[in-house]
Motif scaffolding. Structure first.
Motif, PDB file in Angstrom:
ATOM      1  N   LYS A   8     113.522  34.957  83.394  1.00  0.00           N
ATOM      2  CA  LYS A   8     113.006  35.958  84.321  1.00  0.00           C
ATOM      3  C   LYS A   8     113.548  35.703  85.718  1.00  0.00           C
ATOM      4  O   LYS A   8     113.748  34.552  86.121  1.00  0.00           O
ATOM      5  CB  LYS A   8     111.475  35.920  84.331  1.00  0.00           C
ATOM      6  CG  LYS A   8     110.864  36.294  82.985  1.00  0.00           C
ATOM      7  CD  LYS A   8     109.345  36.214  83.012  1.00  0.00           C
ATOM      8  CE  LYS A   8     108.769  36.614  81.661  1.00  0.00           C
ATOM      9  NZ  LYS A   8     107.287  36.553  81.633  1.00  0.00           N
ATOM     10  N   SER A  58     114.125  35.076  89.630  1.00  0.00           N
ATOM     11  CA  SER A  58     113.411  34.318  90.653  1.00  0.00           C
ATOM     12  C   SER A  58     114.293  34.290  91.902  1.00  0.00           C
ATOM     13  O   SER A  58     115.378  34.874  91.921  1.00  0.00           O
ATOM     14  CB  SER A  58     113.111  32.895  90.161  1.00  0.00           C
ATOM     15  OG  SER A  58     114.320  32.190  89.942  1.00  0.00           O
ATOM     16  N   SER A  59     113.822  33.613  92.922  1.00  0.00           N
ATOM     17  CA  SER A  59     114.618  33.527  94.150  1.00  0.00           C
ATOM     18  C   SER A  59     115.932  32.789  93.902  1.00  0.00           C
ATOM     19  O   SER A  59     116.933  33.036  94.576  1.00  0.00           O
ATOM     20  CB  SER A  59     113.811  32.822  95.246  1.00  0.00           C
ATOM     21  OG  SER A  59     113.372  31.540  94.788  1.00  0.00           O
ATOM     22  N   ASP A 102     114.025  39.547  92.846  1.00  0.00           N
ATOM     23  CA  ASP A 102     113.877  38.095  92.716  1.00  0.00           C
ATOM     24  C   ASP A 102     112.537  37.711  92.105  1.00  0.00           C
ATOM     25  O   ASP A 102     112.065  36.581  92.266  1.00  0.00           O
ATOM     26  CB  ASP A 102     114.067  37.407  94.062  1.00  0.00           C
ATOM     27  CG  ASP A 102     113.125  37.947  95.133  1.00  0.00           C
ATOM     28  OD1 ASP A 102     112.203  38.733  94.792  1.00  0.00           O
ATOM     29  OD2 ASP A 102     113.305  37.589  96.313  1.00  0.00           O
ATOM     30  N   SER A 103     111.915  38.654  91.394  1.00  0.00           N
ATOM     31  CA  SER A 103     110.678  38.358  90.670  1.00  0.00           C
ATOM     32  C   SER A 103     110.591  39.278  89.463  1.00  0.00           C
ATOM     33  O   SER A 103     111.082  40.411  89.495  1.00  0.00           O
ATOM     34  CB  SER A 103     109.451  38.532  91.568  1.00  0.00           C
ATOM     35  OG  SER A 103     109.203  39.904  91.819  1.00  0.00           O
ATOM     36  N   GLN A 104     109.951  38.784  88.405  1.00  0.00           N
ATOM     37  CA  GLN A 104     109.799  39.584  87.197  1.00  0.00           C
ATOM     38  C   GLN A 104     108.911  40.798  87.442  1.00  0.00           C
ATOM     39  O   GLN A 104     109.132  41.874  86.882  1.00  0.00           O
ATOM     40  CB  GLN A 104     109.211  38.730  86.068  1.00  0.00           C
ATOM     41  CG  GLN A 104     108.921  39.481  84.786  1.00  0.00           C
ATOM     42  CD  GLN A 104     110.160  40.108  84.169  1.00  0.00           C
ATOM     43  OE1 GLN A 104     111.251  39.554  84.257  1.00  0.00           O
ATOM     44  NE2 GLN A 104     109.999  41.272  83.551  1.00  0.00           N
ATOM     45  N   ASP A 105     107.919  40.652  88.290  1.00  0.00           N
ATOM     46  CA  ASP A 105     107.010  41.763  88.560  1.00  0.00           C
ATOM     47  C   ASP A 105     107.751  42.938  89.190  1.00  0.00           C
ATOM     48  O   ASP A 105     107.580  44.086  88.780  1.00  0.00           O
ATOM     49  CB  ASP A 105     105.882  41.292  89.483  1.00  0.00           C
ATOM     50  CG  ASP A 105     104.834  42.364  89.706  1.00  0.00           C
ATOM     51  OD1 ASP A 105     104.100  42.700  88.758  1.00  0.00           O
ATOM     52  OD2 ASP A 105     104.753  42.884  90.842  1.00  0.00           O
TER      53      ASP A 105
END
Length: 285
Positions: free
Chosen positions: A188, A190-191, A256-259
């Protein structure tokens, strides 16, 4: 009645009612946990197969794609169990005398299918379509786990209704770009591992998911290719060509996030929300 029942009878009656209630509650909790236990769901259990087929060897070791064996996963409700001919495409040339593969050779010689034991076996009343899930951004590993790391196949998840509903209530937490469906090592965003996605001009007759292009490397770093696309677009515009012939330069958005990525893909893939799934027949037939 005092001559028949002692004063302590009232206390015993209250205690028996409380004890009965506790027994009923304990029995309910026990049955609930039993229903979720691997004894019922077979979660984590490795079935005794006619041939100990290793996904780890074939997928991770040899690099076989999921679609090579499961040919109907993108166009049918069933992923498909490969016929013996699929095995013999390779094993007619290699390991031809291996005792381990005797059931395969016997099946090929007699034209009788190998009696594989289904690891992921849903109840008959539950309808699940691989086609819609695969084409809407649900990766193989999301449901089946890292099969490329399984010497012997087992069910990583329960596949019970509550597990399905947990995903359908918020599919954004599991959805991924369709280009990464068969990537078992997908992580997933991420930064440290951002993903860039852009919306293309989709055609009316093309699947919805094909209107989104996602990459794991910053498009700005692929300078020459992007510059070539921009140059081609400028030249086409200068020649007064029809707008439909002008190559589009995609505008990539960083996630930079799955959400954030998940909600973007849910919108672009046009995935129905739980409120849209008003018919029980969607999952139950």
């Amino acid at each position: 009645m005092a001559q028949i029942f002692d004063r302590s009878s009232n206390a015993l009656a209250r205690m028996s009612l409380v004890l009965t209630g506790l027994i009923v509650i304990a029995l309910g909790v026990t049955l609930d946990q039993l229903q979720r236990s691997p004894w019922v769901t077979r979660q984590g259990q490795r079935a005794e197969q006619p041939v100990p087929f290793s996904h780890k060897h074939h997928v991770q070791g040899l690099g076989l794609q999921c679609q090579y064996c499961h040919t109907t996963v993108e166009k049918s409700s069933y992923a498909g169990i490969p016929p013996t001919k699929t095995c013999m495409n390779c094993h007619a040339q290699i390991w031809t005398n291996a005792q381990l593969l005797e059931p395969v050779r016997q099946s090929w010689a007699t034209s009788k299918s190998i009696n594989w034991i289904r690891v992921h076996d849903l109840p008959d009343f539950a309808y699940f379509s691989h086609e819609i899930h695969v084409n809407k951004g649900m990766g193989c590993a999301t449901c089946h786990g890292r099969v490329d790391q399984m010497p012997l196949m087992y069910a990583q998840n329960t596949l019970q209704m509550e597990w399905c509903l947990d995903c359908h209530r918020n599919p954004a937490k599991n959805i991924r770009p369709t280009s990464q469906i068969y990537n078992m090592a997908w992580e997933k965003p991420s930064s440290e591992r951002p993903v860039w996605c852009a919306v293309k001009d989709g055609k009316s007759d093309a699947p919805t998911a094909q209107s989104v292009d996602c990459v794991t490397k910053d498009p700005k770093d692929s300078g020459p290719q992007m510059a070539l696309m921009q140059t081609a677009a400028d030249k086409t515009m200068a020649s007064d060509a029809p707008a439909a012939m002008i190559p589009a330069v995609l505008n990539y958005q960083k996630f930079d996030s799955q959400d954030a990525l998940g909600h973007f893909l849910v919108k672009q893939y046009k995935i129905r929300t739980p409120h849209d799934l008003t018919s029980c027949e969607v999952c139950h037939r």
